[in-house]
Write a protein that holds these residues in place. Structure first.
Motif, PDB file in Angstrom:
ATOM      1  N   HIS B 134     -11.695   0.938  -2.419  1.00  0.00           N
ATOM      2  CA  HIS B 134     -10.363   0.499  -1.992  1.00  0.00           C
ATOM      3  C   HIS B 134     -10.031  -0.936  -2.372  1.00  0.00           C
ATOM      4  CE1 HIS B 134     -10.911   4.194   0.308  1.00  0.00           C
ATOM      5  NE2 HIS B 134      -9.680   4.372  -0.127  1.00  0.00           N
ATOM      6  N   CYS B 351      -8.553  -0.276   6.191  1.00  0.00           N
ATOM      7  CA  CYS B 351      -7.956  -1.217   5.244  1.00  0.00           C
ATOM      8  C   CYS B 351      -6.595  -0.740   4.750  1.00  0.00           C
ATOM      9  CB  CYS B 351      -8.901  -1.473   4.073  1.00  0.00           C
ATOM     10  SG  CYS B 351      -9.395   0.008   3.201  1.00  0.00           S
ATOM     11  N   CYS B 412     -14.501  -1.398   9.967  1.00  0.00           N
ATOM     12  CA  CYS B 412     -14.070  -0.150   9.331  1.00  0.00           C
ATOM     13  C   CYS B 412     -13.995   0.991  10.335  1.00  0.00           C
ATOM     14  CB  CYS B 412     -15.034   0.227   8.219  1.00  0.00           C
ATOM     15  SG  CYS B 412     -14.977  -0.923   6.841  1.00  0.00           S
ATOM     16  N   CYS B 415     -12.780   4.944  10.239  1.00  0.00           N
ATOM     17  CA  CYS B 415     -12.320   5.301   8.896  1.00  0.00           C
ATOM     18  C   CYS B 415     -13.418   6.067   8.180  1.00  0.00           C
ATOM     19  CB  CYS B 415     -11.947   4.056   8.100  1.00  0.00           C
ATOM     20  SG  CYS B 415     -11.641   4.429   6.383  1.00  0.00           S
ATOM     21  N   ASN B 434      -7.462   6.458   4.899  1.00  0.00           N
ATOM     22  CA  ASN B 434      -7.059   6.886   3.566  1.00  0.00           C
ATOM     23  C   ASN B 434      -7.751   8.145   3.058  1.00  0.00           C
ATOM     24  OD1 ASN B 434      -9.647   5.759   3.066  1.00  0.00           O
ATOM     25  ND2 ASN B 434      -8.658   3.754   2.890  1.00  0.00           N
TER      26      ASN B 434
HETATM   27  S1  SF4 Z   1     -14.597   2.211   5.091  1.00  0.00           S
HETATM   28 FE1  SF4 Z   1     -12.437   2.540   5.359  1.00  0.00          FE
HETATM   29  S2  SF4 Z   1     -11.677   0.623   6.170  1.00  0.00           S
HETATM   30 FE2  SF4 Z   1     -13.691   0.214   5.340  1.00  0.00          FE
HETATM   31  S3  SF4 Z   1     -13.274  -0.491   3.268  1.00  0.00           S
HETATM   32 FE3  SF4 Z   1     -13.681   1.707   3.142  1.00  0.00          FE
HETATM   33  S4  SF4 Z   1     -11.702   2.678   3.282  1.00  0.00           S
HETATM   34 FE4  SF4 Z   1     -11.450   0.568   3.969  1.00  0.00          FE
END
Ligand code: SF4
Lengths: 214, 474
Positions: B134, B351, B412, B415, B434
């Motif tokens: 990401h 994120c 995080c 997620c 996401n």
């Molecule tokens: S785990 Fe989720 S919040 Fe953390 S960097 Fe990856 S996509 Fe982003």
């Protein structure tokens, strides 16, 4: 990195699109600070019926008899067939480490996600892209015939089926060279130290703020 | 010279060398590091007896594994010993290599893609990498930002460069005005629904058009964040006055004469008039409605007014079997109205949607309402300690807590459920993250991706509901 030249290996089919890296190696295993030992947890959620945690004795877990790679006929496979967008999702290189640790050296799919594709080459695993129609045919042949093997010749860029059919594939010249010779990218880049320094000097004049922050 | 795209300009500015076959060495300006994808890279560096090329380009933060409950015990307070070792390993590596790190108990700690821009560590015109897919998020600032694997993390630490070939140029234009209740998250989900999760593979995507220009930087980050879910390693948006205003005064941003010089350069970071793209996709903003995913891939998405689709109507056999597997996993029947889907948990964070604007949007829905009885847990996880502080200064935490949401520490979290926050098998969750992959939020868990206001609305209704039809509270 281990060299790759010719491999004559048993083929296993994983017939689904969008196989993501979370499925290849679930997150709880990413807590490891090592590069090895991920093999028993490759496709963990599909492969076992009970939930897995790091540090467990995975040989004691209940295998999912419906998961294709658990079928005895695919034990010891070194070549994996996939569909579209194989390896999508996170950048975790652990996905490739898990495939490699479980004995796979080649993944053949209709398409790959970029980061996964790239990570394969860094670990001596060869990702091969073939047309969806050829993939359909390979899937059918593998399922029809137990012990189906493919001969993968990187130098010649060919696959040979048990029936003797030869299928060509594309591979980037530079990546092929690195894989054939087992070369370490960092070592190669460090041959250009002077150019990197010259770039930095020039850039420092053009955009000094990039070199003075934090 | 001919007209150039933004991506062409960023690529050329960072090209150290290029071979005849197009294999290039690309210079990296900013390297963000977190605990999960870096330990093996530092170990590789040590084993080879190599040093760090440019210490000041690296910024590190633990985020994936950190608990979101109380933090006062620091690293020692991480109950899971394996996770604790990973965070300790990051701390040790940063000490050994003299790298700036925001530790777990630092107010600046947070999700790596939230803190980079928040600190001004992400600047227009930079190449930004991180061992995390990401990283595309940072492209919202007119930067070339993309995720890398651990071998590449090591490569950047040792050489400040990456070996790459140039991607193709793709432009996704969203023209017109988006309707009330439609957010950046809905735009990007609709884009992924239109081009597919592999639609951007091999491309660098520039998002453009009046609907994109109208977005705040927070919204632009949400869009670029999910470029990777469309298969593109990098997503980006041209620099404009909003970009510059966002950066001014941030801790890592240039100041004084350097600021002026930087701004002059940043203003050039747009695609030239007449620049050619290998592929252009145009969407009509007015036709985009609030989106909800129904399956196990972000492309499996429909409008809130829609129904769960029927695999029988899909002509491509591979896609059809993918849909069947997804429906089976999600335990959904074709034809079910999206608003009939009931939920067990709600997660607001990640994120994609954990910045102040996201929390404000969710809070405005939560205000004066209560989380429905069938919701076992509704969690709000700010993207960083500073976002948390800002939200508390605005009283958003009170609104959430009074409505029955949990107010957590940054990270995080659910997620990807590497820490203790996770779904139980079979649980269904509305999530602002996401990825709705199988098991992403916990083995057997079922994830529906939505924007923050839609997630909050689902929490108070107990099922999905069109945010535009929410009754007045009380
Ligand atoms: S785990 Fe989720 S919040 Fe953390 S960097 Fe990856 S996509 Fe982003």
């Amino acid at each position: 990195m281990e060299k790759f030249s010719v491999l004559n290996g048993l083929v296993a089919p994983l017939d689904r699109p969008n196989v993501d890296t979370d499925a290849i190696i679930p997150k709880q295993y990413l807590k490891s600070v090592k590069r090895t030992g991920f093999g028993p947890n490759l496709f963990d959620d599909w492969r076992y019926l009970d939930p897995g945690e790091p540090g467990q004795d995975h040989s004691q877990r209940r295998l999912n008899p419906d998961f294709v790679l658990n079928q005895p006929r695919y034990a010891g496979a070194q070549i994996l067939l996939g569909r579209e967008n194989f390896g999508c999702g996170s950048s975790r290189e652990h996905a490739v480490w898990a495939l490699e640790d479980a004995g796979f050296r080649v993944v053949i799919a209709a398409s790959f996600a970029d980061i996964f594709f790239n990570n394969c080459f860094k670990n001596g695993v060869l990702p091969i892209v073939l047309d969806a129609e050829i993939m359909d045919r390979l899937f059918a042949e593998v399922e029809a015939r137990e012990g189906y093997r493919l001969k993968v010749d990187l130098e010649a860029q060919t696959l040979t089926t048990p029936a003797g059919e030869v299928i060509g594939f594309e591979v980037d010249e530079f990546r092929k060279y690195c894989l054939l010779n087992g070369l370490d990218d960092i070592g190669l880049t460090l041959q250009h130290v002077d150019e990197i320094r010259a770039y930095e000097q020039r850039r420092r004049k053009e955009a000094p703020w990039l070199f003075e922050a934090g | 010279m001919g007209a150039k795209t933004l991506y062409d300009k960023l690529w050329e500015a960072h090209r150290v060398r290029e071979d005849a076959d197009g294999t290039a060495l690309i210079y990296i300006d900013r390297h963000l590091v977190h605990e999960v994808t870096s330990p093996q890279a530092f170990e590789g560096l040590r084993l080879a007896g190599r040093t760090l090329w440019r210490r000041d380009s690296v910024l590190a933060v633990p985020d994936h594994n950190v608990p979101t409950t109380q933090r006062s015990d620091g690293v020692a307070g991480i109950a899971d010993p394996v996770a604790r070792i990973q965070v300790e390993t990051l701390d040790r590596n940063c000490t050994d290599f003299a790298i700036t790190e925001f530790h777990m108990d630092d107010a600046r700690q947070g999700i790596v893609h939230v803190i980079g821009p928040e600190q001004g560590a992400t600047l227009p015109g930079m190449t930004v990498v991180c061992g995390d897919s990401h990283t595309s998020t940072h492209g919202a600032f007119g930067a070339l930002a993309f995720g890398i694997g651990t071998s590449e993390v090591e490569h950047v630490l040792a050489t400040q460069c990456l070996i790459q070939k140039k991607s193709k140029n793709m432009q996704v234009r969203v023209e017109g005005e988006i309707g009330t209740g439609v957010t950046a998250k809905d735009l990007v989900l609709a884009i992924i629904g239109a081009i597919g999760t592999a639609g951007g593979t091999g491309y660098a995507i520039e998002f453009a058009g009046s609907a994109i220009e109208a977005l705040s930087l927070e919204g632009r980050m949400t869009v670029c964040n999910m470029a990777i879910e469309a298969g593109a390693r990098a997503g980006m948006i041209a620099v404009d006055q909003k970009t510059i205003d966002y950066i001014e005064g941030r801790p890592f941003a240039p100041t004084g004469a350097q600021w002026d010089a930087a701004v002059n350069y940043w203003r050039t970071l747009v695609s030239d008039e007449g620049a050619e793209f290998d592929r252009v996709v145009t969407l009509d903003a007015e036709r985009i409605q609030p989106q909800v995913t129904w399956g196990t891939s972000p492309e499996m998405v429909v409008a809130i007014t829609g129904v769960v689709p029927d695999p029988e109507t899909e002509t491509d056999s591979v896609k059809q079997s993918g849909m069947r597997k997804a429906l089976d996993y999600m335990r959904l029947m074709p034809g079910t109205p999206i608003t009939d889907i009931h939920l067990d948990r709600v997660f607001i964070g990640s994120c994609t949607n954990s910045r102040i604007e996201d929390l404000r949007a969710a809070a405005s829905v939560a205000d004066g309402r209560k989380v429905a009885a069938n919701i076992k847990q509704a969690m709000v996880v700010p993207g960083s300690g500073l976002v948390k502080r800002q939200a508390e200064a605005e009283g958003l935490d009170r609104i959430f807590i009074e409505a029955g949401f949990e107010w957590r520490e940054p990270g995080c979290s659910m997620c990807l459920a590497m820490n203790a926050d996770r779904l139980e098998p079979g649980e269904r969750c509305a999530s602002t993250s996401n990825r709705n992959f199988e098991g992403r939020q916990g083995a057997g868990g079922r994830t529906h991706l939505v924007g923050p206001a839609m997630a909050a609305a689902a929490a108070v209704a107990g099922h999905f509901i069109d945010i535009r039809e929410l009754d007045e509270p009380g």
